[in-house]
Enzyme design. Structure first.
Site, short mmCIF file in Angstrom:
data_model
loop_
_atom_site.label_atom_id
_atom_site.label_comp_id
_atom_site.label_asym_id
_atom_site.label_seq_id
_atom_site.Cartn_x
_atom_site.Cartn_y
_atom_site.Cartn_z
N LYS A 85 51.54 32.53 57.91
CA LYS A 85 52.66 33.18 58.55
C LYS A 85 53.87 33.18 57.62
CE LYS A 85 53.78 31.20 62.34
NZ LYS A 85 53.47 30.71 63.70
N LYS A 157 28.00 42.99 31.78
CA LYS A 157 28.35 43.05 33.21
C LYS A 157 28.64 44.49 33.61
CE LYS A 157 33.36 42.59 33.55
NZ LYS A 157 33.50 43.82 34.39
N HIS A 251 35.53 38.28 39.33
CA HIS A 251 36.41 39.28 38.70
C HIS A 251 37.79 39.23 39.36
CE1 HIS A 251 37.98 43.14 37.35
NE2 HIS A 251 37.08 43.07 36.38
N GLY A 341 35.36 44.92 26.40
CA GLY A 341 34.98 46.20 27.00
C GLY A 341 34.93 47.26 25.92
N THR A 342 36.07 47.92 25.71
CA THR A 342 36.12 48.95 24.66
C THR A 342 35.92 48.34 23.28
OG1 THR A 342 38.52 48.71 24.66
CG2 THR A 342 37.63 50.47 26.00
#
Lengths: 365, 365
Positions: A85, A157, A251, A341-342
């Site tokens: 709350k 992944k 993630h 990634g890239t």
């Protein structure tokens, strides 16, 4: 045992008063004389302000200690107690949460277990991400995986946005990738992990917990979970379930919605460090400070250290390229998973060359 | 069909550029010439910036349209797509999400169904909250319930922080309260709902979905769910499960951590309105602007209207007292549940008098 929580307030807020409001309002709440006979119970549940600090800028931090008896040893009841709350009551941010060591879950695998599966004990494992995130076919993913896994990649992944799409349904994607992993295993003896994205609607399942079990039965040897999109209860259920006998990669998608505001929400190290580490994740992805997201190096280091302290593999992500590997090793040490990634998928000379460039940078050409 | 999302940015941000980054980065991501043969797939997944507005203060709002094909018709994949990675990219807030009408779930009961169970069609149902939140025994809760239910209360709910505590274990609390509800039913024919809090660890269960099923088997005739603490996937699983044949009351605990910051996170009407209404909640609690939390009346009205548009019962909470009922009716109309915590439990002349004061204020003395 108590649970200690640091709350920060911007200048102009009476932090001691807010601390009191939290200590009472987030625990037993109002109390009338007509329940005087339950005073012992009541007092055993009350929080207590145990510290208050005013910073030079006028902002302040108070620490509230909560009885562990108020919660169920999990993350959801903890979140409701410390900020349920009260999160709606004005500017305040949860800066740190200190839990008893035995609170919650531990990883089934973590750093040691993942290293053992991969057979790697002397360097950071290298992880890649399927790119483009959407728009490829099942066969495309298998082709990419064959290329990078043969070049030596340890873990692949799904992109976090990858769901159960028409042109690459999860079960077909898993099946195609599993076959590639089996080829590699047969040929080289190496185990390569594929963290398959757990979503809600795969096969006949309509619940992510059932989907995760189905994926494992169908040969997934690792899972990717968008913990904040689905909820901590999903991660806990997976971590506690003996059928889920594969590492869980958490993630950070959506973390910024909770963590990024300066004076609201819950700090990144709490959400991606403390809560993930006590909810049973085996490895946790978080933004590397090298990356385009401009992540704070101190918060990053705090996340890493919290995760390691419970044998959870830190996975700094975004901006990880071969050219910065030596800096990464200096900053992070060996017990991280390098997630590119890239850095691999868009490497100028191709994906296999990208993987090899990482190994070269690691001195393992 | 597309999913439209409005993102707001503070002054100084190139909103058009950010819109493009979102439209591509949150969908297909990077794309190389080596996958030219998949260009049709790729394009079918891309988002598109369809509108941009600069406000007088220099802030701006862009609207991105996303293909529905990228997600699974649920809330978690939606959240990952619209704000997963991008939430960590700097100041930006999700202001509104417009979903196709058939997206996601609808309530099993909602306004009409809850009215039918209660047998009330001409006034707002009256709801109370067990207080104090912690520290009472099972018998205390039964005593309170007998008092307020006999006085005419329609719905009682656990405080959101109430878990499975030693001195009032959930199953015993439910059993004691169920007996009171059966007494009332027998005596008056009235059905009173008790929304029992769904947590993770009740009986032999260790998963909130299993707990919810157990509670229903044990006679719970309504459930309370802290959707944001546990995750939207829990609400969806409950709403989709035929065994959960009782109304689900969604509590907003933790919403402020996501919604309260001016330039970060996701706006309250999205989280407590749109997402709850498409995830299958039957009734949603949210802060009333009358209350101590100082909630924005415009946001409050937006939440209410979004919920009603899908037959979800709006439950404005905090600050609801007999003295403001006529104002509440004027502002809200009849299709709300009046949820009073201290307004009943701390009423000066006692709880039963508090309930009666509400009915008097409703003109139903």
């Amino acid at each position: 045992m108590t649970i200690e929580v640091d709350y920060s307030f911007p200048p102009g807020v009476d932090a001691q008063k807010q601390g009191q409001i939290i200590a009472v309002g987030q625990t037993a709440g109002t109390w009338g004389a007509n329940f005087g006979h339950r005073e012992k119970f009541f007092k055993s549940h009350l929080g207590e302000v145990i510290k208050g600090v005013t910073n030079p800028d006028g902002g302040s931090v108070v620490t509230v200690a909560f009885p562990e008896a108020n919660v169920e040893g999990d993350i959801p009841t903890l979140l409701t107690m410390i900020f349920g709350k009260y999160s709606m009551a004005g500017a305040a941010k949860v800066l740190a949460v200190r839990l008893p060591e035995n609170y919650g879950l531990r990883p089934k695998f973590g750093i040691k277990g993942i290293r053992k599966i991969l057979g790697i004990d002397d360097r950071p494992p290298l992880m890649g991400i399927f790119k483009p995130a959407l728009g490829l076919s099942t066969e495309d993913y298998a082709t990419i995986l064959r290329e990078v896994a043969n070049a030596g990649l340890d873990i692949i992944k799904d992109d976090e946005i990858m769901g159960n799409l028409d042109e690459a349904p999860t079960l077909k994607r898993l099946d195609a990738c599993r076959q590639v992993l089996e080829e590699i295993q047969e040929k080289t003896g190496r185990t390569v992990l594929y963290a398959t994205n757990v979503t809600s609607k795969v096969g006949k399942c309509s619940h992510p917990l059932d989907v995760a079990k189905l994926l494992v039965r169908e040969g997934a040897n690792a899972l990717l979970v968008n913990v904040l999109s689905y909820g901590f209860s999903l991660l806990e259920s997976l971590a506690a379930d003996p059928e889920i006998n594969v590492p869980i990669f958490a993630h950070p998608a959506l973390a910024g919605a909770i963590c990024a505001a300066p004076n609201y929400g819950i700090a990144y190290p709490v959400v991606l460090g403390t809560l993930m580490a006590h909810a049973g994740a085996d490895a946790v992805l978080y933004p590397a400070s090298y990356g385009s997201l401009g992540f704070d190096p101190i918060e990053e280091a705090t996340i890493r250290d919290i995760l390691r302290s419970r044998n959870v593999f830190p996975v700094p992500s975004a901006g990880i390229k071969p050219s910065i590997v030596s800096q990464v090793l200096k900053d992070y040490g060996q017990d991280v998973i390098l997630n590119a990634g890239t850095g691999i998928m868009d490497y100028p000379d191709g994906r296999a060359a990208g993987v090899k460039a990482f190994f070269k940078a690691l001195g393992l050409e």
